[in-house]
Design an enzyme around this catalytic site. Structure first.
Site, short mmCIF file in Angstrom:
data_model
loop_
_atom_site.label_atom_id
_atom_site.label_comp_id
_atom_site.label_asym_id
_atom_site.label_seq_id
_atom_site.Cartn_x
_atom_site.Cartn_y
_atom_site.Cartn_z
N ALA A 65 -48.35 -63.87 -65.29
CA ALA A 65 -49.97 -62.97 -65.25
C ALA A 65 -50.54 -62.13 -65.32
CB ALA A 65 -50.83 -63.94 -64.29
N GLY A 104 -45.70 -66.08 -63.24
CA GLY A 104 -46.11 -67.03 -64.57
C GLY A 104 -45.42 -67.57 -65.73
N GLU A 107 -43.01 -69.43 -64.81
CA GLU A 107 -43.48 -71.51 -64.81
C GLU A 107 -43.85 -71.42 -66.47
OE1 GLU A 107 -46.47 -70.88 -60.99
OE2 GLU A 107 -47.12 -69.48 -62.21
N GLU A 127 -44.46 -63.57 -56.61
CA GLU A 127 -46.65 -63.82 -56.00
C GLU A 127 -46.58 -63.94 -55.04
OE1 GLU A 127 -46.45 -66.90 -59.98
OE2 GLU A 127 -44.96 -65.75 -58.65
#
Length: 691
Positions: A65, A104, A107, A127
């Site tokens: 992210a 991310g 993910e 994270e």
């Protein structure tokens, strides 16, 4: 694709290849997410397309992210919604991973139906290190593919893992040759189509999570096993709870629970603190008057003067980086002892499997021991690491000025002393700098780089870059007594001693500081370091608690007694002897006895540190408040979830800190006098973050 589109589209037969091109790390910001949504929609709707390969341009798949978007209004499709879209495509989607697929990024790969990776690739969900958790389904999908126990290690641990072990645990479906990732992924997708394999959505799997349902004690056992390491942190417990939810709830409910937990964390103080630290570490390399393109001096060989605890540890840093080291001592027994310690450290690391036996010999082979200072003639950098005595250091630098070759950098590992006074002993003060490693030097991450008045810019650039090369976080500081870290530490120690004489037990002071999140309190720290550092029976006058303890041979853990009593395993217990000595000194000095609450102990120990940090900024001895935070986190164990002392003060509010300092000043005097900077910022409604 338009020129500005961060996703390029190409065709390999009936397979579409989507390449993320949002340099430098393919962060999944709003523009990239929107481009991916459009590209997947188009490929999914095209009847000529049989499968989709998703990969990253540049040096990696995706680092995850865009952290800068945290806390800002949502723009475009969210990452969870994008991943739902990818997972719902009715054609095989294959992630082709090289470099890193983190946060991310991983993910996103988990939302694809298959994952192919280069053996050199790394994947992970880090994270937790930002005080949050994987918020786009990572805590729900990963346990379904690798099982809850491995998911706990990956998510709560936060460390990246290589593609090969990831493949062994089932996270990666196939490994590609290093020179043909996309071609291999395309061929893999074509086989999936030809063999008419069913789409394998991770959300639909429940075979691996049975372990968590059948063994509910798994999670409590993990908590207990990691309790000490996770003490004080909020995000790890939230991660564990989400993985538990993956095992007992349907996928959509688990996702909802994950989003709820993510929202609480991302809006909390701990995550703000950990994100602050993330960016602050990167800021330390930026020095306003030293351009980033300043050419460093080449360092091919390093000299270290002193083979004791510090010298040996400093030498190991360079040996680990493959840089030859000449280490100098004045006596053969001291040299032999130092070499033995270095070898033992390496052999112990090898026994733990973190170093190959042959690597031990390789590193020891880079080390040249000698009793001759003249052997440093061909060194590009010489670091002095002898006893903290100005006279000795001046004498050494005077000799180095004659011995060292032109252009060699002359550094002192002093933790307190005046670098300018040391540099003045040479005819080349521009080549002199402080390189203050923290003990144990081969373990601690911090390196205070001390800039003298005449230190050349390329010398500064060299020290900063070399620090990073040997695995340190280098922070540039100015010349003053104790520099940044020890100068602030002295404030805490003074107040801890004053509280002790007022009747607060040393172990109560330690308890409050440790409960705050530091690894140990001031008195336990002194016992660990040794009460006799800088103490002499001949010169000290039996006036302090420390003097009397040392005279009784209570010199800390190494003698089995200091402020505390220690058993054979060095377990500490409060000491009656220490209490009697404190009472004696307190009575002799006429110190009034008064109780102190835990809140007062914390304020009196830590607020003067903040105040001293403000003075350091006033004087220009640190470039940024965040640099001070990095010093304290990496050199003294300040809890990362509190962001460092200056960030912590901002979270409290500088007006409150100022008000309490003034109250203590009225009672105890100018040791608590607020700095002008603190007063100005409080009056303006600003914080240290605004400087």
């Amino acid at each position: 694709m338009t020129q500005d589109n961060p996703v390029s589209v190409s065709r390999e037969g009936a397979v579409v290849v989507l390449t993320m091109r949002s340099g430098p790390v393919n962060a999944l910001g709003s523009a990239l997410r929107e481009a991916l949504r459009a590209a997947f929609d188009e490929a999914a709707a095209d009847p000529a397309v049989s499968a989709i390969v998703l990969t990253g341009g540049g040096r990696m798949f995706s680092a995850g992210a865009d952290i800068s978007e945290f806390g800002k209004p949502q723009s475009g499709i969210s990452l969870p919604a994008l991943l739902d879209r990818i997972e719902s495509v009715q054609k095989p989607v294959v992630a082709a991973i090289h470099g890193n697929a983190l946060g991310g990024g991983l993910e996103t790969a988990l939302a694809c139906h298959y994952r192919v990776a280069l053996p050199s690739a790394k994947v992970g969900l880090p994270e937790v290190k930002l005080g949050i958790l994987p918020g786009a389904g990572g805590t729900q999908r990963l346990p379904r593919i690798v099982g809850p126990r491995k998911a706990l290690d990956v998510i709560v641990g936060g460390a990246p893992i290589g593609a090969k072990p990831a493949a062994e645990m089932g996270l990666i479906d196939d490994l590609a040759p290093e020179d043909g990732l996309v071609a291999h992924a395309v061929a893999f997708a074509e086989r999936v189509v030809a063999e008419k394999r069913p789409l394998t959505r991770i959300r639909d799997r429940d075979d691996r999570i049975a372990e968590g349902r059948d063994d509910p004690g798994l999670f409590d056992a993990f908590r207990k096993e990691n309790a000490r390491k996770l003490r004080g942190f909020e995000a790890p417990e939230a991660c564990i709870a989400c993985i538990e939810a993956a095992c007992r709830l349907p996928f959509e409910q688990g996702l909802a629970f994950e989003r709820e937990q993510f929202g609480k964390l991302v809006s909390g103080t701990q995550s703000a603190a950990q994100r602050h630290v993330f960016f602050a570490e990167r800021q330390t390399a930026k020095i306003p008057d030293v351009p980033e393109d300043t050419a460093p001096r080449p360092i091919h060989k390093v000299g270290v003067i002193g083979a004791g605890t510090m010298g040996g540890g400093i030498a190991m840093n360079f040996l680990n980086a493959g840089i030859p080291v000449t280490i100098v001592e004045t006596r053969q027994d001291a040299l032999d002892r130092g070499l033995k310690t270095i070898r033992t450290n390496y052999e112990n690391t090898a026994k733990k499997g973190r170093l190959k036996p042959e690597d031990v010999e390789t590193r020891m082979g880079l080390l040249t021991p000698t009793l001759d200072l003249e052997a440093l003639r061909d060194c590009d950098l010489v670091i002095e690491a002898v006893f903290e005595d100005m006279g000795i250091k001046k004498e050494i630098f005077s000799k180095l000025d004659r011995i060292a070759k032109p252009g060699a950098i002359l550094a002192s590992n002093t933790s307190y002393l005046d670098i300018d006074a040391i540099a003045a002993m040479t005819g080349r003060p521009g080549d002199v700098i402080g390189m203050h490693f923290f003990s144990p030097a081969n373990v601690m991450r911090l390196l205070e780089v001390v800039r003298g008045e005449k230190t050349e810019k390329d010398v500064i650039a060299t020290a900063m870059q070399l620090g990073r090369k040997v695995g340190k976080i280098a922070v540039l500081v100015g010349v003053c007594h104790g520099f940044v870290g020890n100068r602030m530490l002295a404030q805490r120690q003074r107040e801890a001693n004053r509280l002790m004489l007022e009747g607060v037990k040393p172990w109560d002071v330690d308890r409050v500081i440790q409960d705050f999140g530091l690894p140990m309190g001031p008195f336990a720290m002194i016992d660990l370091a040794g009460l006799d550092i800088g103490w002499s029976r001949e010169t000290n006058k039996s006036e302090t608690v420390r003097d009397l303890l040392c005279e009784l041979d209570r010199r800390g853990q190494k003698t089995g007694a200091g402020f505390y009593d220690y058993d054979a395993s060095r377990k500490a217990t409060p000491s009656k002897v220490t209490e009697e000595i404190i009472a004696k000194v307190s009575g002799r000095q006429g110190v009034a006895q008064k109780p102190a609450s835990d809140g007062e102990i914390l304020e009196r120990c830590l607020y003067p540190m903040v105040n001293e940090g403000a003075k350091i900024l006033e004087e220009g001895k640190a470039i940024r408040a965040s640099d001070i935070d990095i010093v304290w986190i990496n050199g003294y164990g300040w809890p990362v979830y509190r962001g460092g002392p200056m960030f912590w003060a901002d979270t409290i509010g500088l007006p409150k800190v100022l008000e309490r300092l003034r109250a203590y000043q009225a009672e105890y005097g100018d040791d608590f006098k607020p700095s002008a900077l603190l007063e100005r910022l409080a009056a303006e409604g600003k914080g240290f973050r605004d400087l």
